[in-house]
Design a protein around this motif. Sequence first.
Motif, PDB file in Angstrom:
ATOM      1  N   SER A 207     -39.355 -28.478 -13.662  1.00  0.00           N
ATOM      2  CA  SER A 207     -38.638 -28.816 -12.119  1.00  0.00           C
ATOM      3  C   SER A 207     -38.438 -28.246 -10.848  1.00  0.00           C
ATOM      4  CB  SER A 207     -36.857 -28.483 -12.556  1.00  0.00           C
ATOM      5  OG  SER A 207     -36.534 -27.362 -12.956  1.00  0.00           O
ATOM      6  N   ALA A 208     -38.827 -27.271 -10.491  1.00  0.00           N
ATOM      7  CA  ALA A 208     -39.134 -26.632  -9.524  1.00  0.00           C
ATOM      8  C   ALA A 208     -40.703 -27.180  -8.689  1.00  0.00           C
ATOM      9  CB  ALA A 208     -39.877 -24.901  -9.010  1.00  0.00           C
ATOM     10  N   GLY A 209     -41.316 -27.677  -9.029  1.00  0.00           N
ATOM     11  CA  GLY A 209     -42.978 -28.390  -8.761  1.00  0.00           C
ATOM     12  C   GLY A 209     -43.743 -27.660  -8.994  1.00  0.00           C
ATOM     13  N   ALA A 210     -44.334 -26.664 -10.080  1.00  0.00           N
ATOM     14  CA  ALA A 210     -45.270 -25.527  -9.647  1.00  0.00           C
ATOM     15  C   ALA A 210     -46.427 -26.083  -9.331  1.00  0.00           C
ATOM     16  CB  ALA A 210     -44.972 -24.739 -11.010  1.00  0.00           C
ATOM     17  N   THR A 211     -47.048 -25.647  -8.370  1.00  0.00           N
ATOM     18  CA  THR A 211     -48.221 -25.459  -8.570  1.00  0.00           C
ATOM     19  C   THR A 211     -49.140 -25.637  -9.188  1.00  0.00           C
ATOM     20  OG1 THR A 211     -47.789 -24.692  -5.537  1.00  0.00           O
ATOM     21  CG2 THR A 211     -50.001 -25.136  -6.384  1.00  0.00           C
ATOM     22  N   ALA A 212     -50.320 -27.067  -9.233  1.00  0.00           N
ATOM     23  CA  ALA A 212     -51.086 -26.224 -10.114  1.00  0.00           C
ATOM     24  C   ALA A 212     -52.594 -26.108  -9.766  1.00  0.00           C
ATOM     25  CB  ALA A 212     -51.550 -28.201 -10.547  1.00  0.00           C
ATOM     26  N   GLY A 213     -53.416 -25.436 -11.379  1.00  0.00           N
ATOM     27  CA  GLY A 213     -54.832 -24.806 -10.148  1.00  0.00           C
ATOM     28  C   GLY A 213     -54.119 -22.828 -10.475  1.00  0.00           C
ATOM     29  N   PRO A 214     -54.940 -21.864 -10.391  1.00  0.00           N
ATOM     30  CA  PRO A 214     -55.043 -20.833 -10.580  1.00  0.00           C
ATOM     31  C   PRO A 214     -54.092 -20.282 -10.797  1.00  0.00           C
ATOM     32  CG  PRO A 214     -56.891 -21.484  -8.753  1.00  0.00           C
ATOM     33  CD  PRO A 214     -56.253 -22.338  -9.289  1.00  0.00           C
ATOM     34  N   ARG A 215     -53.386 -19.252 -11.597  1.00  0.00           N
ATOM     35  CA  ARG A 215     -52.372 -18.551 -11.667  1.00  0.00           C
ATOM     36  C   ARG A 215     -52.560 -17.127 -11.607  1.00  0.00           C
ATOM     37  NH1 ARG A 215     -49.889 -20.568 -17.055  1.00  0.00           N
ATOM     38  NH2 ARG A 215     -52.652 -21.369 -17.804  1.00  0.00           N
ATOM     39  N   VAL A 216     -51.418 -16.689 -11.436  1.00  0.00           N
ATOM     40  CA  VAL A 216     -51.972 -14.941 -11.240  1.00  0.00           C
ATOM     41  C   VAL A 216     -51.051 -14.081 -12.670  1.00  0.00           C
ATOM     42  CG1 VAL A 216     -51.702 -12.359  -9.963  1.00  0.00           C
ATOM     43  CG2 VAL A 216     -52.304 -15.040  -9.241  1.00  0.00           C
ATOM     44  N   ARG A 217     -51.005 -13.456 -13.439  1.00  0.00           N
ATOM     45  CA  ARG A 217     -50.065 -12.980 -14.310  1.00  0.00           C
ATOM     46  C   ARG A 217     -49.618 -11.209 -13.181  1.00  0.00           C
ATOM     47  NH1 ARG A 217     -52.380 -13.369 -19.263  1.00  0.00           N
ATOM     48  NH2 ARG A 217     -51.400 -15.378 -19.490  1.00  0.00           N
ATOM     49  N   ILE A 218     -48.221 -11.153 -13.168  1.00  0.00           N
ATOM     50  CA  ILE A 218     -47.823  -9.996 -12.889  1.00  0.00           C
ATOM     51  C   ILE A 218     -46.800  -9.138 -14.048  1.00  0.00           C
ATOM     52  CG2 ILE A 218     -47.058  -8.778 -10.759  1.00  0.00           C
ATOM     53  CD1 ILE A 218     -47.602 -11.635  -9.809  1.00  0.00           C
ATOM     54  N   GLU A 219     -47.758  -7.717 -14.520  1.00  0.00           N
ATOM     55  CA  GLU A 219     -46.589  -7.025 -15.135  1.00  0.00           C
ATOM     56  C   GLU A 219     -46.212  -5.757 -14.073  1.00  0.00           C
ATOM     57  OE1 GLU A 219     -47.069  -4.258 -18.677  1.00  0.00           O
ATOM     58  OE2 GLU A 219     -48.336  -5.285 -18.567  1.00  0.00           O
ATOM     59  N   VAL A 220     -44.429  -6.063 -14.274  1.00  0.00           N
ATOM     60  CA  VAL A 220     -44.112  -5.326 -14.125  1.00  0.00           C
ATOM     61  C   VAL A 220     -42.602  -4.500 -14.362  1.00  0.00           C
ATOM     62  CG1 VAL A 220     -43.946  -7.211 -11.929  1.00  0.00           C
ATOM     63  CG2 VAL A 220     -41.900  -7.676 -13.472  1.00  0.00           C
ATOM     64  N   ALA A 221     -42.030  -3.742 -13.948  1.00  0.00           N
ATOM     65  CA  ALA A 221     -40.847  -2.878 -14.679  1.00  0.00           C
ATOM     66  C   ALA A 221     -40.031  -2.907 -13.739  1.00  0.00           C
ATOM     67  CB  ALA A 221     -41.450  -1.880 -15.295  1.00  0.00           C
ATOM     68  N   GLY A 222     -38.761  -2.685 -13.933  1.00  0.00           N
ATOM     69  CA  GLY A 222     -37.453  -1.954 -13.313  1.00  0.00           C
ATOM     70  C   GLY A 222     -37.144  -1.074 -13.911  1.00  0.00           C
ATOM     71  N   PRO A 223     -35.927  -0.226 -12.861  1.00  0.00           N
ATOM     72  CA  PRO A 223     -34.821   0.322 -13.539  1.00  0.00           C
ATOM     73  C   PRO A 223     -34.150  -0.270 -14.736  1.00  0.00           C
ATOM     74  CG  PRO A 223     -34.989   0.676 -10.807  1.00  0.00           C
ATOM     75  CD  PRO A 223     -35.358  -0.425 -11.034  1.00  0.00           C
ATOM     76  N   ALA A 224     -33.986   1.105 -15.474  1.00  0.00           N
ATOM     77  CA  ALA A 224     -32.804  -0.441 -17.195  1.00  0.00           C
ATOM     78  C   ALA A 224     -32.049  -0.671 -16.596  1.00  0.00           C
ATOM     79  CB  ALA A 224     -32.193   1.654 -17.405  1.00  0.00           C
ATOM     80  N   GLY A 225     -31.254  -1.570 -17.317  1.00  0.00           N
ATOM     81  CA  GLY A 225     -30.673  -2.423 -16.649  1.00  0.00           C
ATOM     82  C   GLY A 225     -30.612  -3.030 -15.947  1.00  0.00           C
ATOM     83  N   THR A 226     -31.967  -3.121 -14.831  1.00  0.00           N
ATOM     84  CA  THR A 226     -31.941  -3.842 -13.462  1.00  0.00           C
ATOM     85  C   THR A 226     -32.441  -4.980 -14.056  1.00  0.00           C
ATOM     86  OG1 THR A 226     -32.170  -1.685 -12.610  1.00  0.00           O
ATOM     87  CG2 THR A 226     -32.495  -3.640 -11.119  1.00  0.00           C
ATOM     88  N   LYS A 227     -31.808  -6.078 -13.634  1.00  0.00           N
ATOM     89  CA  LYS A 227     -32.281  -7.786 -13.626  1.00  0.00           C
ATOM     90  C   LYS A 227     -33.045  -8.502 -12.823  1.00  0.00           C
ATOM     91  CE  LYS A 227     -27.839  -9.464 -15.562  1.00  0.00           C
ATOM     92  NZ  LYS A 227     -27.298 -10.298 -16.139  1.00  0.00           N
ATOM     93  N   LEU A 228     -33.647  -9.143 -13.053  1.00  0.00           N
ATOM     94  CA  LEU A 228     -34.871  -9.906 -11.631  1.00  0.00           C
ATOM     95  C   LEU A 228     -34.254 -10.358 -10.231  1.00  0.00           C
ATOM     96  CD1 LEU A 228     -38.139 -11.050 -13.593  1.00  0.00           C
ATOM     97  CD2 LEU A 228     -38.248  -9.297 -12.050  1.00  0.00           C
ATOM     98  N   PRO A 229     -34.842  -9.999  -9.423  1.00  0.00           N
ATOM     99  CA  PRO A 229     -33.835 -10.811  -8.552  1.00  0.00           C
ATOM    100  C   PRO A 229     -33.591 -12.602  -8.581  1.00  0.00           C
ATOM    101  CG  PRO A 229     -35.255  -9.207  -7.528  1.00  0.00           C
ATOM    102  CD  PRO A 229     -35.844  -9.181  -8.597  1.00  0.00           C
ATOM    103  N   ALA A 230     -32.862 -12.684  -8.514  1.00  0.00           N
ATOM    104  CA  ALA A 230     -33.111 -15.342  -8.436  1.00  0.00           C
ATOM    105  C   ALA A 230     -33.806 -15.143  -7.341  1.00  0.00           C
ATOM    106  CB  ALA A 230     -31.029 -15.079  -8.256  1.00  0.00           C
TER     107      ALA A 230
END
Length: 285
Positions: A207-230
């Motif tokens: 629904s966001a119309g994600a761009t076709a083509g090459p993609r990147v995978r990012i592994e991330v970690a945040g402080p315990a109990g922290t939610k990803l930003p909206a």
Amino acid sequence: MRLSGVGRRYGLAGPWVLRGVDLGLPRRSLVRVEGANGTGKSTLLRLLAGIDAPTEGRIAGGRPRTAYVPERFPAALPFTAAGYLVHLGRIHGLRRTEAAGRAQEWLSRFGAAEHARTPLAELSKGTSQKVAVAQALLAEPELLVLDEAWTGLDTAARGELDRAVTESVAAGSTVVFVDHDPRRLAGAADTALRVEGTGLVTASPASAGATAGPRVRIEVAGPAGTKLPAGLPGAPVRAAAGDGALTLTVASAHSDALLGALLTARPPWHIRSLSAVPGDHDEAA
């Protein structure tokens, strides 16, 4: 502009329309806002446009030069169509001759030039909507907020507004819009957000119309109990990576903006690894 813990309700004891909203708006992006009727989409847009103030939380960062098209245009104003556009252009800091020129240009683009001298109160609903859209576009805003702006426009004018939105983003503006048609600007939006309950979540990449083509995978970690930003740029696809980490997969065109949003979040997220998604280059070729 960044919203932190923003909530909005009407009246001291009224129910919360929105609460706990965290959102960063990146520059030069197209953001779609989705949700069922009455969930608070218009309230969110009014907060972004500076029409309403938060009941709680704060909106940080400098206020960009903003233009807003409301869901309902107040047509009963003592102006002609061109006079209203020149008046709004002057409010935005344009010289009178410059405002008049842009008013004529946008009325022509939307097929309403012959109504330039018509009083607003005498315009049809569709032509009034063309004037409402023109007043926002002639200011060349840094933030353009559109609340059902396509409603009431004829087919040609809807297509012209699509082009105008694309031009605005290409010129460096951020555009946030709500529209009842799920096909509106399909494939063009950088991010889609959905209002659920009183909160805001990232909608599906489709629904966001994600761009076709090459993609990147990012592994991330945040402080315990922290939610990803909206509202992360590119509407990344999330997956658990173990040890409390997450992998975020996003079109490569959005990877820099996504990394910036993660590193400047409060608290910031730790970037563990960054890699291309196997097979995407072959598919894109």
